[in-house]
Design a protein around this motif. Structure first.
Motif, PDB file in Angstrom:
ATOM      1  N   ILE A 148       0.838  -1.211   0.000  1.00  0.00           N
ATOM      2  CA  ILE A 148       0.000   0.000   0.000  1.00  0.00           C
ATOM      3  C   ILE A 148       0.868   1.255   0.000  1.00  0.00           C
ATOM      4  CG2 ILE A 148      -1.626   1.336   1.409  1.00  0.00           C
ATOM      5  CD1 ILE A 148      -2.820  -1.445   2.235  1.00  0.00           C
ATOM      6  N   GLN A 149       1.947   1.219   0.754  1.00  0.00           N
ATOM      7  CA  GLN A 149       2.870   2.358   0.796  1.00  0.00           C
ATOM      8  C   GLN A 149       3.488   2.621  -0.581  1.00  0.00           C
ATOM      9  OE1 GLN A 149       6.243   1.769   3.415  1.00  0.00           O
ATOM     10  NE2 GLN A 149       6.049   3.868   4.159  1.00  0.00           N
ATOM     11  N   GLN A 150       3.901   1.556  -1.263  1.00  0.00           N
ATOM     12  CA  GLN A 150       4.480   1.712  -2.598  1.00  0.00           C
ATOM     13  C   GLN A 150       3.450   2.243  -3.595  1.00  0.00           C
ATOM     14  OE1 GLN A 150       7.645   1.448  -3.551  1.00  0.00           O
ATOM     15  NE2 GLN A 150       8.161   1.070  -1.429  1.00  0.00           N
ATOM     16  N   ILE A 151       2.241   1.746  -3.506  1.00  0.00           N
ATOM     17  CA  ILE A 151       1.173   2.232  -4.389  1.00  0.00           C
ATOM     18  C   ILE A 151       0.890   3.706  -4.104  1.00  0.00           C
ATOM     19  CG2 ILE A 151      -1.305   2.044  -4.906  1.00  0.00           C
ATOM     20  CD1 ILE A 151      -0.948  -1.025  -4.555  1.00  0.00           C
ATOM     21  N   TYR A 152       0.818   4.049  -2.838  1.00  0.00           N
ATOM     22  CA  TYR A 152       0.542   5.435  -2.456  1.00  0.00           C
ATOM     23  C   TYR A 152       1.640   6.374  -2.991  1.00  0.00           C
ATOM     24  CZ  TYR A 152      -0.437   9.483   0.462  1.00  0.00           C
ATOM     25  OH  TYR A 152      -0.711  10.748   0.903  1.00  0.00           O
ATOM     26  N   LYS A 153       2.893   5.967  -2.819  1.00  0.00           N
ATOM     27  CA  LYS A 153       4.004   6.787  -3.331  1.00  0.00           C
ATOM     28  C   LYS A 153       3.924   6.932  -4.829  1.00  0.00           C
ATOM     29  CE  LYS A 153       7.422   5.624   0.201  1.00  0.00           C
ATOM     30  NZ  LYS A 153       8.657   4.871   0.476  1.00  0.00           N
ATOM     31  N   SER A 154       3.607   5.864  -5.508  1.00  0.00           N
ATOM     32  CA  SER A 154       3.543   5.903  -6.961  1.00  0.00           C
ATOM     33  C   SER A 154       2.379   6.781  -7.443  1.00  0.00           C
ATOM     34  CB  SER A 154       3.358   4.476  -7.494  1.00  0.00           C
ATOM     35  OG  SER A 154       3.239   4.508  -8.879  1.00  0.00           O
ATOM     36  N   LEU A 155       1.257   6.687  -6.793  1.00  0.00           N
ATOM     37  CA  LEU A 155       0.098   7.495  -7.188  1.00  0.00           C
ATOM     38  C   LEU A 155       0.322   8.978  -6.925  1.00  0.00           C
ATOM     39  CD1 LEU A 155      -2.858   5.240  -5.993  1.00  0.00           C
ATOM     40  CD2 LEU A 155      -2.178   5.704  -8.350  1.00  0.00           C
ATOM     41  N   ASN A 156       1.105   9.294  -5.907  1.00  0.00           N
ATOM     42  CA  ASN A 156       1.360  10.700  -5.564  1.00  0.00           C
ATOM     43  C   ASN A 156       2.492  11.318  -6.358  1.00  0.00           C
ATOM     44  OD1 ASN A 156      -0.711  11.133  -3.756  1.00  0.00           O
ATOM     45  ND2 ASN A 156       0.426  10.214  -2.086  1.00  0.00           N
ATOM     46  N   THR A 157       3.172  10.542  -7.182  1.00  0.00           N
ATOM     47  CA  THR A 157       4.230  11.131  -8.021  1.00  0.00           C
ATOM     48  C   THR A 157       3.672  11.589  -9.363  1.00  0.00           C
ATOM     49  OG1 THR A 157       4.868   8.949  -8.893  1.00  0.00           O
ATOM     50  CG2 THR A 157       6.057   9.778  -6.960  1.00  0.00           C
TER      51      THR A 157
END
Length: 146
Positions: A136-145
Motif C-alpha cells: 500500500i505504501q508503494q502504491i501510495y508513493k507511486s500514485l502521488n508522483t
C-alpha cells in the motif's frame, strides 16, 4: 506438556517456512511492478495488486490453520474433542486469529498447544499485514508522483 511444546514447535517451524516461501513467491510476483519506480496511470493495476495480495495471504493463513487442524486430528487425546476435520479447523481458525470463543477447549495437558497456535497466528498475520502495508505504501508513493 513436553510433547505439546515439541509438536507446537514443529508446526510453528512448518508455518514459518510456508509463510517465508509464500512471501518470496509474492515478492517475485509483486515486486517487479515497483522495480523501475513504475507510476500507475489508472487504478486497475493497484486494485489487482491489492486484491491478489489479500487473497494470496488469506490462502496462506488458511493452509496454516489446516496444518494446525491436522495436528489436532492426529493427536489421540485432542482427536476425541473434534467430531470432524472441519470442527478441528474451526477450532484452529478461532485460535489462530486469537478470537478464542471457548466453546471448544483442549484437555489440560494439551491446552498449551492452543496458546502456541495463537502466538503463531498473531505473528504470521502481523507478517502478512506488514507485507500488505508495504504494498500500500508503494502504491501510495507511486500514485502521488503523478
Amino acid at each position: 506438556m513436553v510433547l505439546s511444546l515439541l509438536i507446537g514447535s514443529i508446526i510453528i517451524i512448518i508455518s514459518v517456512v510456508v509463510q517465508a516461501y509464500g512471501n518470496v513467491r509474492w515478492l517475485k510476483k509483486i515486486a517487479p511492478s515497483f522495480k523501475k519506480k513504475q507510476t500507475f496511470t489508472s487504478s486497475k493495476l493497484p486494485l489487482r495488486l491489492l486484491t491478489f495480495s489479500f487473497l494470496f495471504f488469506t490462502l496462506l493463513h488458511t493452509f496454516q490453520t489446516w496444518l494446525w487442524a491436522l495436528a489436532y486430528m492426529l493427536i489421540p487425546e485432542t482427536k476425541l474433542l473434534f467430531t470432524s476435520f472441519f470442527e478441528a479447523w474451526y477450532f484452529s481458525l478461532v485460535t489462530f486469529t486469537s478470537l478464542g470463543y471457548g466453546d471448544l477447549t483442549l484437555a489440560d495437558n494439551w491446552r498449551i498447544l492452543s496458546g502456541i497456535e495463537a502466538i503463531n497466528g498473531i505473528m504470521l498475520i502481523g507478517w502478512s499485514t506488514a507485507m500488505m502495508y508495504s504494498l500500500i505504501q508503494q502504491i501510495y508513493k507511486s500514485l502521488n508522483t503523478n
